[in-house]
Design a protein around this motif. Structure first.
Motif, mmCIF file in Angstrom:
data_model
loop_
_atom_site.group_PDB
_atom_site.id
_atom_site.type_symbol
_atom_site.label_atom_id
_atom_site.label_comp_id
_atom_site.label_asym_id
_atom_site.label_seq_id
_atom_site.Cartn_x
_atom_site.Cartn_y
_atom_site.Cartn_z
ATOM 1 N N LEU A 123 0.879 -1.165 0.000
ATOM 2 C CA LEU A 123 0.000 0.000 0.000
ATOM 3 C C LEU A 123 0.915 1.214 0.000
ATOM 4 O O LEU A 123 1.863 1.291 0.786
ATOM 5 N N ARG A 125 1.432 5.124 0.620
ATOM 6 C CA ARG A 125 0.801 6.223 1.351
ATOM 7 C C ARG A 125 1.476 7.542 1.003
ATOM 8 O O ARG A 125 2.677 7.566 0.729
ATOM 9 N N ASP A 128 0.643 12.455 4.205
ATOM 10 C CA ASP A 128 -0.370 12.488 5.275
ATOM 11 C C ASP A 128 -0.573 11.092 5.870
ATOM 12 O O ASP A 128 -1.450 10.913 6.713
ATOM 13 N N ARG A 129 0.160 10.141 5.358
ATOM 14 C CA ARG A 129 0.030 8.723 5.701
ATOM 15 C C ARG A 129 -1.325 8.161 5.237
ATOM 16 O O ARG A 129 -1.831 7.196 5.781
ATOM 17 N N LYS A 130 -1.885 8.775 4.237
ATOM 18 C CA LYS A 130 -3.145 8.286 3.668
ATOM 19 C C LYS A 130 -2.808 7.368 2.495
ATOM 20 O O LYS A 130 -1.992 7.719 1.647
ATOM 21 N N GLY A 131 -3.441 6.206 2.461
ATOM 22 C CA GLY A 131 -3.225 5.297 1.343
ATOM 23 C C GLY A 131 -3.713 5.929 0.056
ATOM 24 O O GLY A 131 -4.803 6.502 0.022
ATOM 25 N N LEU A 157 -6.261 4.139 -5.273
ATOM 26 C CA LEU A 157 -7.486 4.108 -4.483
ATOM 27 C C LEU A 157 -8.409 5.131 -5.143
ATOM 28 O O LEU A 157 -7.927 6.120 -5.706
ATOM 29 N N TYR A 160 -7.711 8.912 -6.282
ATOM 30 C CA TYR A 160 -6.284 9.234 -6.182
ATOM 31 C C TYR A 160 -5.539 8.926 -7.487
ATOM 32 O O TYR A 160 -4.381 8.527 -7.466
ATOM 33 N N GLU A 163 -2.254 10.893 -8.042
ATOM 34 C CA GLU A 163 -1.139 10.395 -7.250
ATOM 35 C C GLU A 163 -0.541 9.152 -7.908
ATOM 36 O O GLU A 163 0.681 8.965 -7.922
ATOM 37 N N LEU B 48 -10.056 10.701 8.848
ATOM 38 C CA LEU B 48 -9.692 9.570 7.974
ATOM 39 C C LEU B 48 -8.517 9.923 7.058
ATOM 40 O O LEU B 48 -8.238 9.207 6.103
ATOM 41 N N ARG B 49 -7.852 11.036 7.344
ATOM 42 C CA ARG B 49 -6.672 11.509 6.591
ATOM 43 C C ARG B 49 -7.012 11.857 5.142
ATOM 44 O O ARG B 49 -6.159 11.779 4.257
ATOM 45 N N ARG B 51 -8.117 14.449 2.363
ATOM 46 C CA ARG B 51 -8.328 15.860 2.030
ATOM 47 C C ARG B 51 -9.222 15.933 0.795
ATOM 48 O O ARG B 51 -9.182 15.036 -0.047
ATOM 49 N N LYS B 53 -10.286 17.036 -2.922
ATOM 50 C CA LYS B 53 -9.471 17.315 -4.106
ATOM 51 C C LYS B 53 -9.332 18.822 -4.257
ATOM 52 O O LYS B 53 -10.292 19.558 -3.988
ATOM 53 N N ARG B 73 -13.504 9.813 -2.588
ATOM 54 C CA ARG B 73 -12.150 9.300 -2.335
ATOM 55 C C ARG B 73 -12.249 8.045 -1.469
ATOM 56 O O ARG B 73 -13.034 7.991 -0.527
ATOM 57 N N GLU B 74 -11.440 7.071 -1.852
ATOM 58 C CA GLU B 74 -11.468 5.802 -1.128
ATOM 59 C C GLU B 74 -10.694 5.946 0.179
ATOM 60 O O GLU B 74 -9.613 6.539 0.209
ATOM 61 N N SER B 75 -11.234 5.404 1.240
ATOM 62 C CA SER B 75 -10.507 5.480 2.515
ATOM 63 C C SER B 75 -9.533 4.308 2.615
ATOM 64 O O SER B 75 -9.452 3.484 1.711
ATOM 65 N N ASP B 76 -8.810 4.226 3.697
ATOM 66 C CA ASP B 76 -7.888 3.101 3.879
ATOM 67 C C ASP B 76 -8.611 1.854 4.373
ATOM 68 O O ASP B 76 -7.985 0.832 4.625
ATOM 69 N N MET B 219 -6.073 9.742 13.961
ATOM 70 C CA MET B 219 -6.679 9.954 12.652
ATOM 71 C C MET B 219 -7.228 8.658 12.050
ATOM 72 O O MET B 219 -7.014 8.334 10.884
#
Lengths: 506, 248
Positions: A123, A125, A128-131, A157, A160, A163, B48-49, B51, B53, B73-76, B219
């Protein structure tokens, strides 16, 4: 990089050849900008499906059989990605990948070699440590030819995509200079107008790369076809160099062909044994029941002998001496011989090859005209050798020329070649059995089994003799088509057009 | 598809905390869940970290399917997607006011997700305006967190009067006590005497606990980092009760 449209998002797939040890380097490079979290990994040993001539791999495709599941990857066209692993969508009723089934008419796909397949999931990230993306890294390490394919699949994801594109751009940047060449890719382009000696050298050098790609398969004894392909390609180089003896310095050429002949000799016996063992099943079925037991004994004997011979060949190919000789051959082919002219002053490649072709064809036709129904096997053997040289020259011409007739002539000569090849195999087997029987007679350990084996050999020789007569008849009929005026006309037309083309370009 | 809005006229009552944990709870149970943050503070996304777009705007909520879908946006976490709130979401009332069918703008927006998601959780801003009225019409259930204080109960009464006056369906309104400090007598008594409230109140409640407040540090949903803590288990019990009542 090739984005693939999927469910409201893109999947980016990058495939390349690389030294597997570079994997960590790649991941480290990524970690400078992203946080990479390993999620899962699997490793398995798979079978690679391909033709005897590695048609799929040469087309940059790979068919794998892993744990009873097929997967099929197009290494160049990411849009033909088949799935993360393997799904029924690529299979038809007979459990063969569709692409292979489609091409079955011309290809015989079989279990060819082995590959270690390593799947790793990460994964990725952001800061922000967001996947932001799932990374699927597939490493396929093929035994023969030794290819290391890395396949990266970046699945962003949802939301994204941007990215993921940045991630792939970074990959491409890290990869620069890290990609490896396919063993079948040409080192340099071959053009009709280039100097003949340079063109032939480059082609031979490429073929030598192919020769080398089969070494590991022979050493590991993956498939008898590895040795066959190895020898076919060595023969091809030797034949092409032999055909062009008038244009290369004599000493340079002699050193190369002698070396190739010497290497071939070391593998002759193993190949003969392979051919014979392969044919044994067919013979066993044709033999009367009383002789079958002897045939089984003979086969065991041959297999035992093959094992010993394979060990010898493997030791030879793995030896420092052999590797040194190969390196020297590569060096000689890569380095132009003294006095090689440049493309502006030298004789154009196409002109030389067409000239060789015409001469060879006339020589072959002459030999065919001379041959009689009762001629010795040797006469047919000589025709076959001439035919082979002609075919190698035609195949070489096909590599760089757009001449329309080349394909047609190759096609026309195919049946002729097949029949002469089959006849030659029968002659070789016949001779092999005679020589082998002498060995058995002198071996005290085989005394008890000798009678059974002798009877089986007698039966097999009768089958071979019958087959030879049948094939000889077909061969004689086929020679008519080679003597056919139309073929000669086609060749003359091709030579004329080819020469005109060169004159125009000058 | 079921839609649940976390709503309160008063701020700082635990709407976002509940919205994030509710969304995680549902997605972890296998429901395809979308969390929509309509609060300009953007705290749901922050937890959920996620942001928003850079180019997304508040008006994009009402500009059809394509625009709407690009905001997702997809979360983790598996099955959990989020529409984080862009700053300009504060102008959402203005956009609704400009629209032709002012009452059903949020309804139209939610209709875009039918078939794609099983649950849509909406984290609403603290206000009583056009957007709130849209929510009252569109959402299948409106859940109101209540701090057991006089002021909080007072706003609940204001809400009740407003709903009755405008003839919205009071039956789909639910409440639960949030940030209950059991050391305080007033909190304890309010929770114990909750039966006289104008809307249905759940028996389970959420305590005031630092482990829940730490969501901002981790978070992540509280259930993710402190599953075995008593306060988190109480959140789960409350969510379970909501499920039994058909809210989820």
């Amino acid at each position: 990089m090739k984005p693939e449209r999927g469910y409201s998002t893109i999947v980016i797939v990058i495939t390349f050849l690389a030294d597997p040890s570079r994997k960590q380097y790649l991941l480290n490079g990524l970690q400078e900008e992203w946080i990479i979290e390993r999620k899962d990994s699997h490793e398995q040993r798979c079978t690679v499906l391909d033709t005897y001539d590695y048609t799929l791999l040469r087309q940059k495709k790979i068919a794998l059989l892993c744990n009873g599941n097929y997967s099929f990857f197009d290494l160049l066209d990411a849009s033909k990605d088949v799935s993360r692993s393997v799904t029924s969508s690529v299979l038809e009723n007979d459990k063969q990948p569709k692409e292979i089934v489609k091409n079955r008419g011309g290809w015989k796909v079989n279990r060819r070699t082995q590959a270690d397949v390593n799947e790793e999931f990460f994964l990725v990230r952001n800061t922000d440590r967001k996947g932001v993306a799932r990374l699927f890294l597939l490493l396929i390490n093929i035994d023969t030819p030794p290819l290391h394919i890395m396949r990266l699949q970046i699945s962003p994801l949802r939301g994204y995509d941007e990215e993921a594109v940045n991630l792939s751009t970074l990959f491409e940047r890290i990869l620069t200079g890290d990609k490896m060449r396919f063993p079948w890719d040409r080192k340099r382009e071959i053009r009709p107008r280039m100097t003949d000696t340079a063109g032939i050298r480059i082609f031979c050098s490429d073929v030598l790369s192919r020769v080398r790609s089969f070494e590991r398969g022979i050493v590991r004894d993956t498939d008898p076809e590895c040795l066959h392909q190895y020898r076919v390609n060595v023969r091809k180089i030797r034949a092409l160099l032999g055909l062009s003896k008038s244009i290369f310095p004599r000493d340079w050429l002699q050193a190369l062909t002698d070396e190739l002949s010497s290497i071939m000799k070391r593998t002759n016996r193993l190949r003969d044994l392979d051919v014979h063992i392969d044919a044994m099943e067919g013979y066993r079925q044709l033999l009367p029941d009383a002789l079958k037991a002897g045939a089984v004994l003979l086969e065991e004997l041959l297999k035992h002998e093959r094992q010993k011979e394979q060990g010898k060949v493997a030791a030879f190919l793995a030896s420092e001496k052999y590797l040194g000789r190969m390196r020297q051959l590569e060096k000689n082919l890569d380095k132009p011989p003294e006095n090689e002219e440049n493309d502006d002053t030298g004789k154009p490649l196409q002109a030389t090859v067409l000239h060789i072709l015409e001469r060879r064809f006339n020589k072959m036709v002459k030999k065919i005209t001379e041959v009689e129904a009762e001629a010795e096997d040797l006469s047919f053997h000589q025709i076959r050798i001439e035919g082979k040289k002609l075919r190698y020259a035609l195949e070489f011409l096909e590599v760089f020329s757009d001449l329309k007739q080349v394909k047609k002539i190759i096609k026309k000569m195919k049946r002729f070649q097949d029949l002469f090849g089959e006849y030659n195999d029968l002659c070789v087997q016949e001779e092999f059995l005679h020589i082998h029987m002498d060995g058995i007679e002198n071996d005290d350990n085989l005394k008890a089994k000798r009678r059974d084996i002798e009877m089986a050999v007698g039966g097999i020789l009768t089958i071979i003799s019958k087959k030879k007569a049948e094939v000889r008849e077909l061969m004689l009929k086929e020679t008519v088509s080679v003597r056919d005026k139309n073929l000669k006309k086609n060749i003359s037309k091709m030579v004329k057009e080819g020469m005109d083309e060169i004159s125009r370009s000058v | 598809m079921k839609s649940v809005a976390l709503y309160s006229i008063k701020g700082g009552v635990g709407k976002t905390t509940m919205a994030v944990n509710m969304a995680y709870f549902e997605s972890a149970a296998g429901a395809r869940t979308l969390l929509i943050d309509l609060d300009p503070q953007g705290s749901s996304g922050f937890y959920l970290r996620i942001r928003p777009k850079p180019k997304s705007r508040g008006k994009d909520f009402f500009r059809g399917s394509d625009k709407m879908h690009t905001m997702i946006r997809e979360s983790d976490y598996q099955n959990l997607d989020v529409i984080p709130a862009p700053e300009s979401v504060r102008k959402i009332d203005m956009h609704i006011a400009d629209a032709n069918e002012k009452q059903v703008q949020i309804q139209k927006m939610l209709d875009l997700f039918i078939g794609e998601y099983d649950r849509v959780i909406i984290d609403c801003p603290s206000q009583l305006g056009l957007m709130s009225e849209n929510i009252f019409i569109a959402a299948d259930a409106i859940v109101v967190p209540l701090i057991p204080t006089v002021l909080s109960l007072n706003t609940l009464q204001q809400l009740e009067q407003f709903i009755k006056r405008r003839q919205y369906n009071l039956d789909k309104f639910y409440a639960f006590f949030s940030m209950v400090d059991q050391r305080k007598r007033m909190h304890r008594e309010t929770v114990d005497n909750a039966e006289n409230l104008p809307i249905k109140i759940f028996q389970n409640w959420i305590p005031y606990a630092s482990v829940i407040e730490k969501m901002g540090m981790h978070m992540t949903p509280a259930q993710f980092y402190a599953k075995n803590e008593k306060a988190v288990r109480m959140i789960e019990q409350l969510l379970q009760e909501m499920k039994e009542y058909g809210v989820l």
